[in-house]
Design a protein around this motif. Structure first.
Motif, PDB file in Angstrom:
ATOM      1  N   ASN A 139       0.850  -1.197   0.000  1.00 40.73           N
ATOM      2  CA  ASN A 139       0.000   0.000   0.000  1.00 40.73           C
ATOM      3  C   ASN A 139       0.885   1.247   0.000  1.00 40.73           C
ATOM      4  O   ASN A 139       1.573   1.539   0.980  1.00 40.73           O
ATOM      5  N   ALA A 140       0.834   2.015  -1.075  1.00 38.71           N
ATOM      6  CA  ALA A 140       1.731   3.161  -1.238  1.00 38.71           C
ATOM      7  C   ALA A 140       1.324   4.361  -0.392  1.00 38.71           C
ATOM      8  O   ALA A 140       2.120   5.302  -0.197  1.00 38.71           O
ATOM      9  N   THR A 141       0.116   4.384   0.137  1.00 36.78           N
ATOM     10  CA  THR A 141      -0.357   5.570   0.870  1.00 36.78           C
ATOM     11  C   THR A 141       0.433   5.830   2.142  1.00 36.78           C
ATOM     12  O   THR A 141       0.584   6.981   2.566  1.00 36.78           O
ATOM     13  N   LEU A 142       0.933   4.789   2.770  1.00 35.04           N
ATOM     14  CA  LEU A 142       1.690   4.978   4.009  1.00 35.04           C
ATOM     15  C   LEU A 142       2.983   5.755   3.790  1.00 35.04           C
ATOM     16  O   LEU A 142       3.469   6.426   4.693  1.00 35.04           O
ATOM     17  N   TYR A 143       3.526   5.653   2.574  1.00 31.54           N
ATOM     18  CA  TYR A 143       4.783   6.341   2.288  1.00 31.54           C
ATOM     19  C   TYR A 143       4.621   7.856   2.286  1.00 31.54           C
ATOM     20  O   TYR A 143       5.584   8.599   2.474  1.00 31.54           O
ATOM     21  N   THR A 144       3.412   8.347   2.078  1.00 32.88           N
ATOM     22  CA  THR A 144       3.170   9.793   2.041  1.00 32.88           C
ATOM     23  C   THR A 144       2.696  10.335   3.387  1.00 32.88           C
ATOM     24  O   THR A 144       2.567  11.542   3.555  1.00 32.88           O
ATOM     25  N   ALA A 145       2.437   9.459   4.324  1.00 27.79           N
ATOM     26  CA  ALA A 145       1.962   9.894   5.642  1.00 27.79           C
ATOM     27  C   ALA A 145       3.120  10.475   6.454  1.00 27.79           C
ATOM     28  O   ALA A 145       4.289  10.121   6.270  1.00 27.79           O
ATOM     29  N   GLN A 146       2.800  11.391   7.356  1.00 33.53           N
ATOM     30  CA  GLN A 146       3.806  11.959   8.248  1.00 33.53           C
ATOM     31  C   GLN A 146       4.248  10.900   9.259  1.00 33.53           C
ATOM     32  O   GLN A 146       3.427  10.097   9.732  1.00 33.53           O
ATOM     33  N   PRO A 147       5.536  10.890   9.619  1.00 32.17           N
ATOM     34  CA  PRO A 147       6.028   9.900  10.590  1.00 32.17           C
ATOM     35  C   PRO A 147       5.230   9.902  11.900  1.00 32.17           C
ATOM     36  O   PRO A 147       5.011   8.852  12.494  1.00 32.17           O
ATOM     37  N   GLU A 148       4.775  11.082  12.348  1.00 30.85           N
ATOM     38  CA  GLU A 148       4.008  11.164  13.588  1.00 30.85           C
ATOM     39  C   GLU A 148       2.681  10.423  13.469  1.00 30.85           C
ATOM     40  O   GLU A 148       2.190   9.852  14.451  1.00 30.85           O
ATOM     41  N   GLN A 149       2.115  10.416  12.252  1.00 31.70           N
ATOM     42  CA  GLN A 149       0.862   9.681  12.048  1.00 31.70           C
ATOM     43  C   GLN A 149       1.083   8.179  12.141  1.00 31.70           C
ATOM     44  O   GLN A 149       0.180   7.433  12.539  1.00 31.70           O
ATOM     45  N   ILE A 150       2.264   7.727  11.787  1.00 37.90           N
ATOM     46  CA  ILE A 150       2.573   6.296  11.799  1.00 37.90           C
ATOM     47  C   ILE A 150       2.933   5.821  13.202  1.00 37.90           C
ATOM     48  O   ILE A 150       2.437   4.802  13.678  1.00 37.90           O
ATOM     49  N   LEU A 151       3.815   6.595  13.876  1.00 42.55           N
ATOM     50  CA  LEU A 151       4.362   6.138  15.151  1.00 42.55           C
ATOM     51  C   LEU A 151       3.691   6.776  16.371  1.00 42.55           C
ATOM     52  O   LEU A 151       3.934   6.350  17.504  1.00 42.55           O
ATOM     53  N   GLY A 152       2.893   7.814  16.138  1.00 37.61           N
ATOM     54  CA  GLY A 152       2.147   8.395  17.250  1.00 37.61           C
ATOM     55  C   GLY A 152       2.836   9.525  17.976  1.00 37.61           C
ATOM     56  O   GLY A 152       2.238  10.198  18.819  1.00 37.61           O
ATOM     57  N   LYS A 153       4.105   9.776  17.678  1.00 35.93           N
ATOM     58  CA  LYS A 153       4.848  10.876  18.281  1.00 35.93           C
ATOM     59  C   LYS A 153       5.775  11.488  17.229  1.00 35.93           C
ATOM     60  O   LYS A 153       6.145  10.824  16.251  1.00 35.93           O
ATOM     61  N   PRO A 154       6.159  12.781  17.379  1.00 32.76           N
ATOM     62  CA  PRO A 154       7.087  13.393  16.417  1.00 32.76           C
ATOM     63  C   PRO A 154       8.375  12.593  16.304  1.00 32.76           C
ATOM     64  O   PRO A 154       8.886  12.073  17.308  1.00 32.76           O
ATOM     65  N   VAL A 155       8.883  12.508  15.087  1.00 38.42           N
ATOM     66  CA  VAL A 155      10.086  11.720  14.823  1.00 38.42           C
ATOM     67  C   VAL A 155      11.200  12.644  14.347  1.00 38.42           C
ATOM     68  O   VAL A 155      10.986  13.513  13.493  1.00 38.42           O
ATOM     69  N   ILE A 156      12.385  12.454  14.899  1.00 40.23           N
ATOM     70  CA  ILE A 156      13.575  13.191  14.470  1.00 40.23           C
ATOM     71  C   ILE A 156      14.584  12.156  13.993  1.00 40.23           C
ATOM     72  O   ILE A 156      14.915  11.217  14.724  1.00 40.23           O
ATOM     73  N   PHE A 157      15.073  12.342  12.768  1.00 43.94           N
ATOM     74  CA  PHE A 157      15.956  11.338  12.179  1.00 43.94           C
ATOM     75  C   PHE A 157      17.425  11.704  12.369  1.00 43.94           C
ATOM     76  O   PHE A 157      17.833  12.857  12.178  1.00 43.94           O
ATOM     77  N   THR A 158      18.191  10.722  12.756  1.00 40.96           N
ATOM     78  CA  THR A 158      19.647  10.849  12.800  1.00 40.96           C
ATOM     79  C   THR A 158      20.250   9.456  12.712  1.00 40.96           C
ATOM     80  O   THR A 158      19.808   8.530  13.408  1.00 40.96           O
ATOM     81  N   ASP A 159      21.240   9.295  11.863  1.00 36.65           N
ATOM     82  CA  ASP A 159      21.887   7.989  11.711  1.00 36.65           C
ATOM     83  C   ASP A 159      22.684   7.598  12.954  1.00 36.65           C
ATOM     84  O   ASP A 159      23.088   6.442  13.103  1.00 36.65           O
ATOM     85  N   ALA A 160      22.919   8.572  13.845  1.00 40.19           N
ATOM     86  CA  ALA A 160      23.663   8.268  15.069  1.00 40.19           C
ATOM     87  C   ALA A 160      22.840   7.429  16.028  1.00 40.19           C
ATOM     88  O   ALA A 160      23.400   6.710  16.868  1.00 40.19           O
TER      89      ALA A 160
END
Length: 376
Positions: A298-319
């Motif tokens: 289902n391609a729709t999940l790829y356009t959703a905001q990370p917060e909508q998926i995980l329930g909290k704001p997401v900050i990305f860092t490879d560290a």
């Protein structure tokens, strides 16, 4: 050689004589008994005085300009714009450091500095750039952590209590305070940041010089902050700075059948006081794996905001090799006073190095405000 004062006096004297001669010419020109020869003599006198006045004026202006230049030579800036004065002061600090010259008190004063901090307020400053440079390294924790610059900082772990309350609602926090104390004391940990400066940048405009050096310094500082906060094997003495340390910090691990369930479980495991402001720090690659598993074509999940998926704001860092979930206001960076500036040179490239030695500390004020999410 005449002094500037003597030239001013000479100009005043000759000026008075010239004005008197011009007045006398006017009077005699109106007197019919005055011969043309007398008028010619007066005109010759006027021309001579004018020539002398012009010569003295030229010498005066030249000497005044030279003296003004000498006076301004010791000043780092003549700008009336406060922002430009700061840029000019920073540029002079850099140039004088590279030239191994003393940084004068007026430069330090413009930087909001004093003899105690040795220029320590230089690091946190930012200046708008007008040159093309490499992207600045980011520390995502700076967007959510507390950042201060206070010497010998000591703060309470819990910001308030109730006068009729003899316990803390979150038992894990209560146990932590009993085991580790209710205060956080920041210490000094030295690190150095090197930035290369070419001769063209060094001799260029103040804005270009300052923006280049500051971007490089801030990149170095951000790299150091990120490195110690997410160190899987912290250096001796820096264990307390890392979210992953098991000897001093020891943040609780929450597991799940997959990373998605582990993160959800970690959020739920937080006490509500911390859950309200919780954020997720994780690798982007891990998030993509979660989306791929959940999407199942289902391609729709790829356009959703990370917060909508995980329930909290997401900050990305490879560290963040292991996702960290929690209230990041309990992550606190403090820079102590005493930054030092030094000069070095890369003999292989001929590039001048501007070196800053600074002291900072990262304290995870409450480990109970965080969880580590791990797949079983």
């Amino acid at each position: 050689m005449k002094t500037l004062f003597e030239l001013k006096q000479g100009l005043l004297t000759i000026g008075d004589q010239l004005a008197k001669t011009e007045s006398e010419i006017t009077e005699k020109a109106l007197d019919s008994s005055v011969t043309p020869e007398d008028l010619n003599k007066l005109n010759e006198t006027k021309a001579s005085l004018q020539q002398r006045f012009d010569l003295l004026q030229k010498q005066h202006d030249q000497m005044e300009a030279e003296q003004k230049a000498k006076l301004e030579k010791g000043q780092f800036s003549t700008s009336e714009d406060p922002k430009q004065k700061v840029i000019d002061a920073k540029a002079e600090l850099i140039r004088k450091t590279i030239a191994k010259e003393a940084v004068t008190s007026d430069i330090r004063e413009a930087l909001g500095d004093d003899n105690t901090s040795k220029g320590g307020k230089f690091l946190p400053k930012t200046v708008a750039t007008d040159i093309i440079s490499e992207p600045t390294v980011k520390n995502p924790l700076r967007e959510v952590s507390t950042i201060t610059s206070i010497p010998n900082l000591e703060i309470p772990k819990v910001t308030f209590t109730l006068d009729d309350d003899d316990f803390i609602a979150d038992m894990q926090t209560a146990k932590e305070l009993e085991a580790k104390g209710d205060n956080v004391v920041f210490t000094r940990h030295k690190f150095k940041v090197f930035t290369g400066i070419s001769e063209t940048i060094l001799s260029g405009t103040n804005t270009n010089l300052v923006s280049t050096v500051e971007m490089n310094l801030q990149s170095g500082v951000a790299t150091k902050e990120r490195k110690v906060a997410f160190a899987e094997t912290p250096k001796t003495g820096e264990e307390h700075m890392s979210f992953y340390d098991k000897t001093v910090v020891n943040i609780k691990e929450v597991t799940g059948a997959d990373l998605y369930k582990a993160i959800k479980a970690a959020i739920a495991d937080l006490h509500e006081d911390y859950r309200e402001n919780a954020k997720i720090m994780m690798k982007y690659a891990d998030y993509l794996n979660i989306i791929e598993t959940l999407a199942n074509g289902n391609a729709t999940l790829y356009t959703a905001q990370p917060e909508q998926i995980l329930g909290k704001p997401v900050i990305f860092t490879d560290a963040a090799v292991t996702p960290v979930v929690g209230d990041f206001s309990y992550s606190h960076f403090n820079y102590d006073i005493g930054a030092l500036y030094e000069q070095d040179k890369d003999v292989k490239t001929g590039i001048n190095l501007f070196v800053v030695t600074a002291w900072f500390d990262h304290q995870i004020k409450l480990a109970s405000a965080f969880r580590l999410a791990k797949k079983v």
